[in-house]
Design an enzyme around this catalytic site. Structure first.
Site, short mmCIF file in Angstrom:
data_model
loop_
_atom_site.label_atom_id
_atom_site.label_comp_id
_atom_site.label_asym_id
_atom_site.label_seq_id
_atom_site.Cartn_x
_atom_site.Cartn_y
_atom_site.Cartn_z
N TYR A 159 -3.33 10.87 1.56
CA TYR A 159 -3.90 10.91 0.21
C TYR A 159 -3.87 12.33 -0.34
O TYR A 159 -3.58 12.54 -1.52
CB TYR A 159 -5.33 10.37 0.23
CG TYR A 159 -5.40 8.88 0.40
CD1 TYR A 159 -5.57 8.04 -0.69
CD2 TYR A 159 -5.29 8.30 1.66
CE1 TYR A 159 -5.62 6.66 -0.54
CE2 TYR A 159 -5.33 6.92 1.82
CZ TYR A 159 -5.49 6.12 0.72
OH TYR A 159 -5.52 4.76 0.87
N ASP A 217 0.86 -1.18 0.00
CA ASP A 217 0.00 0.00 0.00
C ASP A 217 0.90 1.25 0.00
O ASP A 217 1.87 1.31 -0.75
CB ASP A 217 -0.95 -0.05 1.21
CG ASP A 217 -2.07 0.98 1.14
OD1 ASP A 217 -3.09 0.71 0.49
OD2 ASP A 217 -1.91 2.06 1.74
N HIS A 244 -4.72 -7.74 0.10
CA HIS A 244 -4.01 -6.49 0.36
C HIS A 244 -3.24 -6.49 1.67
O HIS A 244 -2.32 -5.70 1.85
CB HIS A 244 -5.03 -5.34 0.37
CG HIS A 244 -4.44 -3.98 0.32
ND1 HIS A 244 -3.77 -3.49 -0.79
CD2 HIS A 244 -4.42 -2.98 1.24
CE1 HIS A 244 -3.37 -2.25 -0.56
NE2 HIS A 244 -3.74 -1.91 0.66
#
Length: 389
Positions: free
Chosen positions: A312, A186, A364
């Site tokens: 982000y 990630d 993930h």
């Protein structure tokens, strides 16, 4: 190796009883919506098509309030060894577990979102002191990203992946590790890529479950499976990435809910553990409820829902298209991960891939979903990396 610095301070986690009581009170007083409007006979992924099903959330909330033991997680963190140091005026928290093996290699593990240091809690001991004497051993360092967990929350912009990678090099140097291997998934995979590309004098090599190809590559010459990977990744970003757009553009707005409502925080995070894991009907098929709640409770107690979302805002779509990684690299693409990069594409950025794996199981969060395979793959991948001249 460089000399360790005295700027590193020991740290222990211990939440106030009042904060844990407040959490339980908020859970008991939660206002919940009606059930989702999916067909009652729906099962598997279809049950989750509108998000976390009400019945599942109620079960987790009840366990969180009456059965979950946060103190157990705190004790595990304290046993591994926790520390803090200040880099560029920001306090950085990290786990540090030195191996007893004389031949151990320093290893930096970087987590992502919506996880935390909890991502690696079950694999640190085996990486540091493996039961198999022939397996490589590592001095393991697991930092909390800026704005996550017990690291400080940045008060200004600028803490994107490039700055974080530079801070990690400084952190490792302070521990006496002028050269080290690095792993991540990630955001941690993105940062590991930056480490390998920007700091080859310090990074011996990398292992990552994330590979982002340079833009503009063609699918010509790809196998049918590789083209399917590119289509799945494109579908993910087109149809299932609203969370990323929200956090990249309005982290403060969603942050109010994440910091004020434990149920809202749980649902926001649990949705991703469910969708991104290699499971059919519930993330708890492979990941323990305790481990998910360790992660969510860490976010809750440190009030980091907004500050963590800001990675982000700082770094979404920011990986330098011209960045190339020339250090030895081992890449593993798990089948149910959100993004899977075909090897021909990956080779355009990672110039020295010494090991490539595409296992049959895992998503993930492989260190939580398939920890035994993850450790073996990481050990073997880094052994291949470190054996390069």
């Amino acid at each position: 190796m460089s000399r360790p610095t005295s700027d590193v301070q020991a740290f222990e986690a211990h939440a106030a009883d009042a904060d844990l009581d407040d959490l339980r009170a908020r859970l008991a007083a939660a206002r919940l919506p009606e059930a989702e409007t999916v067909h009652r006979a729906a099962s598997g992924p279809h049950r989750w098509e509108q998000g976390v099903p009400l019945s599942d959330l109620v079960d987790v909330v009840n366990y969180w309030r009456t059965g979950y033991n946060w103190r157990s997680f705190e004790e595990r963190l304290n046993r591994i060894g926790q520390f803090r140091t200040t880099i560029d005026d920001l306090g950085i928290h990290f786990l540090h577990r030195r191996s007893t093996r004389a031949d151990a290699t320093p290893l930096l593990l970087t987590h992502g979102w919506p996880d935390s240091i909890a991502r690696f809690i079950d694999v640190v001991d085996e990486l540091a002191d493996p039961k198999d004497a022939d397996a490589p051993a590592f001095h393991v360092v697991v930092p909390s990203l800026p704005g996550f967990g017990y690291s400080d929350k940045p008060a200004t912009t600028g803490w994107g992946t490039e700055k974080i990678a530079a801070a990690w090099v400084e952190l490792m140097g302070r521990l006496g590790y002028s050269k080290f291997a690095a792993h991540g998934g990630d955001w941690g995979g993105n940062i590991t890529t930056v480490l390998g590309g920007r700091f080859p004098a310090h990074v011996l090599g990398i292992h990552t479950t994330f590979a982002e190809a340079p833009p503009g590559l063609t699918t010509d010459g790809l196998t049918a499976e590789e083209r399917e990977w590119t289509e799945e990744t494109s579908d993910f970003w087109r149809h299932r990435a609203a969370y990323a757009k929200q956090q990249a553009t309005r982290p403060q707005t969603i942050g109010y809910s994440l910091v004020d409502s434990p149920v809202g925080l749980l649902a926001w995070i649990l949705d991703k553990f469910a969708e991104w894991s290699d499971t059919e009907d519930s993330p708890f098929e492979t990941i323990s409820m305790d481990r998910v709640l360790d992660d969510v409770t860490l976010y809750w107690l440190t009030r980091t829902g907004a500050s963590a979302a800001r990675i982000y805002y700082e770094s979404h779509n920011s990986l330098d298209p011209d960045l190339r990684v020339d250090v030895p690299s081992a890449l593993t693409m798990y089948p149910r991960d959100t993004e899977k990069c075909p090897r021909p594409w990956a080779q355009e950025r990672y110039r020295q891939i010494v090991r490539w794996r595409a296992p049959e199981n895992g998503g993930h969060f492989p260190s939580l979903e398939v920890p035994e395979y993850f450790v073996k793959d990481l050990q073997e991948g880094l052994a291949a990396v470190l054996s390069q001249p």
